[in-house]
Write an enzyme that holds these catalytic residues in place. Sequence first.
Site, PDB file in Angstrom:
ATOM      1  CG  HIS A  54      -1.785  -1.177   1.334  1.00  0.00           C
ATOM      2  ND1 HIS A  54      -2.814  -1.209   2.281  1.00  0.00           N
ATOM      3  CD2 HIS A  54      -1.908  -2.224   0.446  1.00  0.00           C
ATOM      4  CE1 HIS A  54      -3.440  -2.065   2.089  1.00  0.00           C
ATOM      5  NE2 HIS A  54      -3.059  -2.839   1.194  1.00  0.00           N
ATOM      6  CD  GLU A  56      -2.411   4.514   1.954  1.00  0.00           C
ATOM      7  OE1 GLU A  56      -3.267   4.952   1.486  1.00  0.00           O
ATOM      8  OE2 GLU A  56      -2.140   3.389   1.751  1.00  0.00           O
ATOM      9  CB  CYS A  84      -5.929  -0.570   5.285  1.00  0.00           C
ATOM     10  SG  CYS A  84      -4.298  -1.070   5.427  1.00  0.00           S
ATOM     11  CB  CYS A  87      -1.675   2.047   6.050  1.00  0.00           C
ATOM     12  SG  CYS A  87      -1.361   0.885   4.505  1.00  0.00           S
TER      13      CYS A  87
END
Length: 156
Positions: A54, A56, A84, A87
């Site tokens: 991801h 992030e 999420c 993250c």
Amino acid sequence: MNDTDRAHLAHCINLAEQALDAGDQPFGSLLVDGDGTVLFTARNRVGGGDHTRHPEFEIARWAAEHLSPERRARATVYTSGEHCPMCAAAHAWVGLGPIVYASSGEQLRAWRAEWGLPPSPVAGLSIRQVAPDVPVTGPVPDLAERVRALHRRYRD
């Protein structure tokens, strides 16, 4: 939310579109220093099967390796979609500053349900639930609609 915040979020949405065009889920993020300098950009790269890629999470890793704790605390993460839980935890553990997002996890879950898609394998916790001391701004309704359109394209 000022014009600079909106410009950074628009950049994130462009990165999300780049991710989509590359076959990844549409997410994009920026790390912006306290003086307004963009330090790092990232887009989703989960298409290869590693679902920890991801943007992030990539930002948190990069910041931990390249910035002092003081500089991390002054930096803001802008992102097309709310972090999420994985993250958000990485963000808090690394000690990054505020998060500004265009669309929320709650919105994404509702869109996925509307389109008949299965839920995420991870509990839908908000940033505030995972990292309660991190300042958070979002969602931004008109920008969230742009993000929704990207997720619709990904679904199709």
